[in-house]
Design a protein around this motif. Structure first.
Motif, PDB file in Angstrom:
ATOM      1  N   VAL A  74       0.864  -1.182   0.000  1.00  0.00           N
ATOM      2  CA  VAL A  74       0.000   0.000   0.000  1.00  0.00           C
ATOM      3  C   VAL A  74       0.899   1.230   0.000  1.00  0.00           C
ATOM      4  CG1 VAL A  74      -1.784   1.298   1.210  1.00  0.00           C
ATOM      5  CG2 VAL A  74      -1.825  -1.204   1.247  1.00  0.00           C
ATOM      6  N   ASP A  75       0.838   1.995  -1.078  1.00  0.00           N
ATOM      7  CA  ASP A  75       1.614   3.236  -1.189  1.00  0.00           C
ATOM      8  C   ASP A  75       0.662   4.422  -1.204  1.00  0.00           C
ATOM      9  OD1 ASP A  75       4.226   2.441  -1.185  1.00  0.00           O
ATOM     10  OD2 ASP A  75       4.258   1.988  -3.343  1.00  0.00           O
ATOM     11  N   GLY A  76       1.237   5.609  -0.967  1.00  0.00           N
ATOM     12  CA  GLY A  76       0.425   6.831  -1.075  1.00  0.00           C
ATOM     13  C   GLY A  76      -0.185   7.229   0.233  1.00  0.00           C
ATOM     14  N   GLN A  77      -1.162   8.135   0.170  1.00  0.00           N
ATOM     15  CA  GLN A  77      -1.786   8.595   1.407  1.00  0.00           C
ATOM     16  C   GLN A  77      -3.300   8.730   1.223  1.00  0.00           C
ATOM     17  OE1 GLN A  77       0.605  10.811  -0.214  1.00  0.00           O
ATOM     18  NE2 GLN A  77      -1.169  11.444  -1.418  1.00  0.00           N
ATOM     19  N   ALA A  78      -3.958   9.061   2.332  1.00  0.00           N
ATOM     20  CA  ALA A  78      -5.414   9.169   2.348  1.00  0.00           C
ATOM     21  C   ALA A  78      -5.884   9.976   1.137  1.00  0.00           C
ATOM     22  CB  ALA A  78      -5.876   9.836   3.634  1.00  0.00           C
ATOM     23  N   GLY A  79      -6.876   9.474   0.450  1.00  0.00           N
ATOM     24  CA  GLY A  79      -7.400  10.151  -0.726  1.00  0.00           C
ATOM     25  C   GLY A  79      -6.773   9.633  -2.005  1.00  0.00           C
TER      26      GLY A  79
END
Lengths: 1011, 154
Positions: free
Chosen positions: A86-91
């Motif tokens: 899981v990469d990235g951030q909320a949204g």
């Protein structure tokens, strides 16, 4: 709308929790990816036989959700798969998912099962907890979604029989693992739980003695689809057991095995299993060995009482020391202590009530998704943030955050859906698709032109029924202009063929003779809609599930029956009419009644998703009961939380708050409600959330309450304690005041923990203070068990009393004297407390009785609102568009109220996110010329969709009006109408008569079709 | 348990014209009983082939007139199957069915029918076995009673 957020959500785990989250989100304008480790969704609930406290059949109530999830065009099912990165951030997350090979092409597999019938390899079946066998090519259970077979690579010997057997050519040995990259805005984790490994409790002999089984194995034994087809038999010799012992808390409340928490559900599921076992066989005598009976949920105590009084189930309050086997009889000897005396008793079978553990891959999940676990290995959440993990944008629901039952799981699932939706609300409707159909052909006044399509279903039908003969026979039936046969009528190429035939022969009715309409009707309806026909001009004849499969050895009789079924379907289809799905406009704003924590939470979540909210509070301030709590055992500050919530609510431009306001009237139906306040103010809205709270019982006349100022309720005492006004040397708490009694038979859920919280506080301030808790059962379920332990360790004394021998309270020379018989020792205990605290029960709010008839919603005997379904629809009412949350539903903790409030908002968004709603096509309708307004039908309708009104044409005359916004199309009213004025569209009397006649009269000569 | 044995011998099989082949009409509610009947199929539970099923949304849709019509058209037996009490998809439809069918049994008796020619049974979506058992038992009951006494005409 422009947004850098991604309007899609990933749900990890496809049990009842994941399915609920997925459905709520997909119905609210978000794309959903549902990732499930197993080849099919359904989770633990699919394994259960019945569910407490209603004894509903688990599969019956769950199957509609399974099918809805599998069929939803905005839910992508990714089964046999796990999240890897899981990469990235909320949204804006980027998720890598690894999907294992099925070795069967899901687009080709029709789920017919011929492969498994011929597969020579048998292995134990995980679904049946290894009590039964399955083949190496298999589905997890018969109703599995998706209904795609898969090959177990560890068992398959590669003989190739399945591949030869498969007429659809779906078997693909060389299928490889797939790696998928998916972009989503938020993630919900709901992987469920693992059962405690009963082998670790060696003293109970699980895995050594054959007749010691776990509760989940016993669940399969009880099931009609289980190893003994629903007969309770013991594994060693297949005998019907007479004496069955249930041992509670196996792997729960037990520091020796590392699980100090309570698993919350075992008391109830054992009670249920004992009841069902007793129902299955009259001679079974269940005994349940327990420590505290934790029947804390809505109407659970009534269930427990029935188990004792009506079913004669024996409850023994004792922790079992050991189980040993008599090797000659395979009977089991149980050693335990009752009333201080060691005893031994023999049983035929033992069921271990295994506790709930975090799933085995909990650490993996936490590492990949970067959220924290708590000390017991469950996902860490907070009292005020019950569905949020420590990582923004990643939410949790179900048993992964704490052991819990199905209703609370479902509420959390909807609650997590609300939070996950809010995260990406600006990207709503950006990734979902809406199906477009060609304009419908007008068939009015046309002579029926019927096309019949008879399915071979590989050899499933064709191997028994003479399909060509049935096809030829169909041609002889009146109005049939074309009849065809197909290898698989459900395959994609056949759909194209059906559409061509509709055009070529100007068909205006279609009949498919194949499998069951329950799974396949929507597929064919969709096909004929694509060809411009109304979906309701379709009829199915079930010649597989209810013909070829159940008359496998009688081909002639089965063929005769198939012809009859086709004739019946054709007879009905001749009379089918296009039905209009009525479109209702939706007012995209909501009314929330009650400004406590539940009401404020629901209002705020709706406002954050962009909907206007009218929040009506009858008091002069927001906050409700939470303001009276003062402190929580977790150390969190409820008052500060309420203040902060209040600020957010009052400053949100989407929320209009009405203070000191009471509802005068609520009118209308889903999407279109109109509410009038007592002040005369009016508002229109599309949904209603009832969060009116509850109140603490005032036990006037009990235990000198109201007579002696030092006798007070728990909330009153907490108020004094927090202000430093309660000073003394000795304190007594009495539990279950106004709960678990004749008039109020149920538990109030929160009082035990509330008492622990107050008792701990006293001890913190003054370790020498004497604190007594007089109780019946301590019900500190889940992680709350810790507070019980802490109170005990701080020196709080616990004394158990029986309902029949309640404590006695007297006032002597201004001083309180309490005496009670300690049930565990039989001795009488005298106390002289400075304060007597009564843990008084929770009562419904007084307005409940006024709002219920206005909203046409039911109440329980005790006056709480009664939800649509105790298990699977905990925050819905049967009336669409109205939802409930918090204490209005029943006693519960703050975190549970918040989860429910979020859930209610998510459920409301499924309505509010749409500009229009499609009402059911199959509804009741009334012939106004025949109706004389007698109103006999009105009380029959469970949905309050019928009403006697003045006839608009002749105001002196009364007639019944059908509100299609409320009607669910059951048809129950039709049979009551003495004038024959009511009909059910799609199931009209004439249509059913045509089927009855066709079934019984046999063949009729063919009528010529007029061109 | 293989059901073959249960009903083998109790019917004539293919082509046995000397045997009485009863005409049985079954009404199933969509949510429980029809699903139970499907499960019987999925589980390949075998049963006598003399019944024909009409699916309705709720057992409460079974108008008493449907039962009369069926007997009038020569049915030897009518079975109405619905959700178990408290399991009704439509909250309480099956309670109405229960009351109506109790009355119908009394009514058909007045017309000279054995009330056992009409049967009400609860079959859940998980009870394929019960559906099979019900069909076998009811078929045997109807066979024992013989053909309908109704000879047409009012």
């Amino acid at each position: 709308m422009a947004s850098d957020k991604i309007g899609a959500v990933m749900v990890v785990g496809g049990g009842i929790s994941g399915m609920q989250s997925a459905l709520d989100l997909a119905d609210s304008g978000y794309k959903v990816y549902l990732v499930e480790k197993q080849p099919s969704i359904g989770g633990t609930m699919a394994q259960l036989d019945k569910t407490f406290p209603t004894n509903d059949c688990a599969m019956c109530i769950m199957a509609p959700k399974l099918v809805a999830t599998g069929r939803h065009h905005n839910i992508d099912l990714i089964t046999n798969a796990e999240v890897a990165i899981v990469d990235g951030q909320a949204g804006n997350f980027s998720v890598t998912v690894k999907q294992k090979a099925f070795r069967v092409d899901p687009t080709k597999c029709t789920g017919c099962g011929s492969c498994a019938q011929k597969c020579p390899i048998e292995t134990t079946n995980e679904y049946d907890e290894n009590t039964k066998v399955r083949k190496a090519i298999y589905v997890r259970y018969p109703q599995a979604v998706p209904l795609v077979y898969s090959i177990d690579p560890d068992r398959c010997i590669g003989c190739g029989i399945c591949s030869e057997e498969c007429k659809a050519k779906a078997v693909d040995y060389d299928q490889k693992e797939k790696v998928l990259e998916i972009k989503v805005g938020s993630i919900i984790v709901s992987p469920g739980f693992d059962e405690f490994n009963a082998r670790l409790k060696t003293e109970y002999g699980y895995g050594v003695y054959k007749n010691v089984v776990t509760s989940i194995e016993f669940e399969r034994i009880l099931s009609a689809t289980g190893p003994y087809m629903g007969t309770v038999l013991r594994p060693s010799d297949g005998d019907i057991p007479e004496k069955v012992a249930f041992i509670q808390c196996v792997g729960s409340r037990d520091e020796h095995c590392g699980n100090e928490y309570c698993s919350s559900v075992c008391c109830m599921y054992s009670t249920k299993e004992a009841i069902i076992a007793k129902e299955h066989g009259g001679n079974i005598k269940p005994s349940i060995f327990y420590m505290d009976m934790r029947a804390f949920g809505k109407e659970f105590d009534e269930y427990y009482n029935r188990a004792q009084n009506e079913y004669g189930i024996r409850y023994v309050r004792s922790r079992v020391a050991a189980v040993s086997e008599d090797p000659r009889t395979n009977n089991l000897k149980i050693r335990f202590v009752e009333n201080g005396e060691p005893k031994e008793e023999e049983f035929n079978m033992v069921v271990l009530a295994v506790g709930l553990r975090p799933p085995a891959d909990n650490e993996n999940l936490s590492r990949i998704m970067k959220f924290k676990l708590n000390e017991d290995g469950f996902a860490q959440t907070g009292v005020f943030t019950p569905v949020e993990t420590s990582r923004p944008g990643v939410f949790v629901s179900g048993a992964f955050s704490a052991p819990k039952d199905i209703p609370m799981t479902v509420a959390e699932a909807s609650g997590a859906a609300a939070k996950a939706g809010t995260e990406v609300a600006t990207a709503r409707n950006t990734l979902v698709t809406k199906k477009e159909y060609p304009k419908e052909t007008n068939v009015e006044g046309q002579e029926p032109r019927i096309g019949v399509f008879v399915c071979h279903c590989g050899i499933n039908i064709g191997g028994v029924v003479n399909v060509p003969e049935v096809m030829e026979y169909a041609k002889s039936l009146p109005n049939v202009v074309v009849s065809e046969q197909n290898l698989y009528t459900c395959s994609q190429d056949t759909q194209e063929k059906i559409k061509e035939k509709i055009k070529e022969h100007k068909l205006n009715r279609v009949v498919v003779a194949s499998c069951t309409p329950r799974t396949h009707e929507p597929l064919f309806q969709n096909t004929i809609r694509e060809a411009g026909l109304n979906a309701y001009l379709f009829e199915m004849a079930n010649i597989r599930d209810q013909c070829s499969w159940i008359h496998m050895h009688e081909p002639k009789a089965a063929t005769k029956k198939a012809k009859d079924l086709v004739r019946m379907a054709v007879a009905k289809s001749r009379l089918l009419e296009p039905l209009e799905s009525l479109t209702l406009n939706v007012n995209q704003s909501a009314l929330v009644v009650g400004g406590g924590v539940s009401g404020m939470t629901a209002a705020l979540e709706l406002a954050k998703q962009g909907f206007k909210v009218h929040l009506v509070e009858r008091e002069k301030q927001l906050g409700g009961n939470a303001l009276k709590l003062h402190f929580l055992p977790s150390g969190d500050d409820p008052v500060a939380f309420v203040k902060q919530l209040d600020k957010q609510v009052t400053s949100n431009p989407n929320i209009t708050v009405y203070m000191n306001a009471k509802i005068k009237n609520i009118d209308g139906y889903v999407g279109n409600f109109k509410t009038t306040l007592e002040s005369g103010e009016q508002m229109e809205h599309g949904a209603v959330i009832l969060a009116i709270g509850g109140e603490e019982y005032k036990p006037v006349g009990e235990y000198l309450y109201g007579k002696n100022k030092n006798v007070m309720t728990l909330l009153e005492f907490k108020d004094k304690l927090s202000k430093g006004e309660a000073k003394g040397n000795e304190y007594v708490f009495i539990q279950c005041v106004g709960s678990r009694e004749d008039k109020h038979p149920n538990c109030s859920r929160v009082c035990c923990t509330g008492t622990m919280s107050a008792a701990k506080k006293i001890k913190e301030k003054d370790p020498n203070a004497k604190v007594w808790v007089l109780y019946r059962d301590i019900r500190t379920y889940g992680f709350r068990e810790k507070y019980y332990k802490e109170a005990s360790q701080a020196g709080v004394k616990f004394v158990r009393f029986e309902d029949k021998e309640k404590p006695k309270v007297e006032e002597k020379a201004g001083k309180l004297e309490v005496s009670v018989k300690d049930e565990d020792t039989g001795k009488n205990i005298e106390m002289k407390p400075d304060y007597l605290v009564l843990a008084a029960g929770t009562r419904p709010q007084e307005d409940a009785g006024k709002l219920a008839p206005m909203c046409k919603v039911p109440q329980t005997k005790e006056g709480f609102f009664l939800e649509a379904h105790m298990k699977l629809r905990p925050v819905d009412f049967a009336t669409e568009g109205i939802y409930l949350a918090g204490l209005a539903h029943g006693p519960k903790f703050l975190d549970e109220s918040i989860a429910q409030a979020l859930a209610a908002s998510a459920r409301a968004v499924t309505v509010l996110s749409k500009k229009t709603l499609e009402a059911e096509g199959i509804v009741a309708s009334i012939d106004e010329t025949l109706c004389d307004g007698c109103g006999m039908c009105v009380p029959v309708c469970e949905y309050k969709a019928l009403e006697v009104v003045a006839d608009k044409k002749d105001p002196k005359k009364k007639i019944v009006e059908v509100n299609v916004g409320l009607c669910k199309g059951c048809g129950a009213c039709v049979g009551t109408c003495p004038a024959g004025a009511l009909t059910q569209k799609g199931y009209k009397d004439t249509q059913i008569y045509a089927m009855i006649d066709a079934a019984l009269e046999g063949d009729k000569p063919k009528q010529e079709v007029k061109e | 348990m293989n059901s073959e044995a249960v009903h083998a011998g109790s019917h004539g099989g293919d082509g046995g014209s000397e045997h009485f082949e009863p005409k049985i009409l079954v009404f199933c509610c969509n949510w429980c009983s029809y699903a139970g009947a499907d499960l019987a199929g999925v589980s390949r539970l075998q049963m006598p082939p003399y019944f024909r099923t009409i699916r309705v949304m709720c057992s409460a849709r079974v108008d008493p007139e449907f039962v009369i019509r069926a007997f009038e058209k020569g049915a030897d037996g009518v079975l109405v199957a619905g959700c178990h009490p408290a399991d009704c998809h439509y909250i309480g439809g099956n309670y109405r069915t229960r009351r109506r069918m109790a009355l119908m049994k009394m009514l058909i008796q007045q017309f000279g029918f054995d009330p056992d020619r009409l049967r009400l049974e609860w079959v859940s979506a998980g009870e394929g076995e019960k559906f099979q058992k019900t069909i076998i038992e009811f078929t045997n009951t109807v066979k024992e009673m013989g053909p309908t006494p109704y000879k047409g005409g009012v």
